[in-house]
Write an enzyme that holds these catalytic residues in place. Structure first.
Site: not given
Length: 342
Positions: A25, A61-62, A103, A152, A236
């Site tokens: 991240c 921005g949840d 998420d 994908h 989170d």
């Protein structure tokens, strides 16, 4: 029986983190830049939703988007993928899947179906490693009770992996970032320090099992505990660090978040990694983003960097108390600063 690999096995000889410009991240687009890109798009989405079916969109921005269905239930959707955060392909797959599923848990939902997202330098890295990445993702999704079907893949100079996840949630029991109220304590369900340990791993090849264990641990139990306690506000803690995600939660809720730096738990080795200089650019950008909105006068620059450390598959930050999670602060009426560190 434990798996045995020869010294020439691709799993042993290839250091995946060396094929990525960042790790996990920490490779996210910086929060300030991302907000500039998204500016105004939330309002445009709302205009296209006259019936009010979109319960959670771009505005705050949840962690996932939520749409109410005609039968009164709700479906949520999210996606997350990133470059290698560890050298072991199977562990990277597990970590990336746990991070994507997080998420869903951060919104109080239950993951139902996921599809793979894989970018692979097919002429550079063995396809055997890609298979191991996918196997790790499948095993983690299975542990979560989430189906994985298809996905994908693209030929890409830099390896990337993650999931697009669909889940179900009770619209009356959502966990949201804008539902914080003054007087609520702030609980953190996983220790910090993942970013500096991952940076050290990328630079030196040292393996930190304690970090892998935390990153592969699902946030399911934490979410279930929050819902059982009747709580409504959570997020989170991932690439924007504890400070970045606490700032977003407090800003969306119209409150001030007070963080008690002495109460924040850290993984073994995190402070040593910080002192040795293993701080990612993402962590420094996180701190620069929140600094104008924060009172950091009570802590050193090193402590502030640890609090802003870019996490990968971190825990939940919950407004309220849940069993087993340390209380690391509280929400206050909005004051001069959105964030106060003491």
């Amino acid at each position: 029986m434990a798996e045995v690999t020869s010294p020439t096995s691709p799993r042993e000889s290839v250091r995946l983190t060396q094929y990525a410009h960042g790790g996990g991240c920490a490779c996210k687009i910086p929060p300030g830049e991302l907000e500039e890109v998204l500016r105004g798009l939330g309002a445009a989405v709302q205009v296209r939703d006259p019936a009010g079916e979109l319960l959670v969109g771009l505005d705050d921005g949840d962690d996932a988007s939520v749409v109410r269905l005609p039968d009164g239930t709700a479906v949520l959707a999210t996606t997350d993928f990133f470059t290698p955060v560890v050298d072991d392909a199977y562990d990277w797959g597990r970590i990336a899947a746990a991070n994507a599923l997080s998420d869903v848990y951060a919104m109080g939902g239950r993951p139902l179906l996921a599809v793979n997202l894989l970018a692979w330098p097919r002429g550079v890295l063995p396809l055997e490693l890609a298979r191991e990445v996918l196997r790790g993702g499948l095993d983690t999704a299975a542990a979560a009770g989430c189906h994985v079907a298809g996905g994908h893949s693209v030929d890409d100079p830099e390896p990337k992996y993650g999931l697009a996840v669909t889940g179900l949630v009770d619209p009356d029991r959502l966990l949201r970032s804008d539902a914080g109220k003054p007087g609520l304590p702030l609980s953190l369900t996983k220790p910090l320090g993942l970013g500096v340990l991952n940076s050290r791993h990328k630079a030196t090849g040292e393996v930190f099992p304690q970090a892998v264990e935390v990153m592969t641990r699902l946030n399911r139990e934490a979410a279930e505990a929050a819902l059982a306690a009747g709580l409504t506000c959570a997020t989170d803690v991932t690439g924007f660090g504890l400070l970045g995600h606490a700032y977003k939660l407090a800003r969306a809720s119209g409150v001030t978040a007070l963080i008690d730096a002495t109460a924040v738990p850290y993984l073994d080795g995190a402070r040593q990694a910080l002192r040795a200089g293993y701080v990612s650019g993402g962590t420094r950008r996180n701190l620069a983003w929140v600094r104008p909105h924060s009172d950091l006068s009570a802590v050193s620059e090193d402590e502030a960097l640890l609090l802003a450390d870019a996490q990968t598959s971190g825990g939940l930050l919950v407004a309220g108390e849940i069993p087993g999670a340390p209380v690391v602060g509280e929400l206050l009426p909005r004051g001069e600063h959105v964030l106060v560190i003491r």
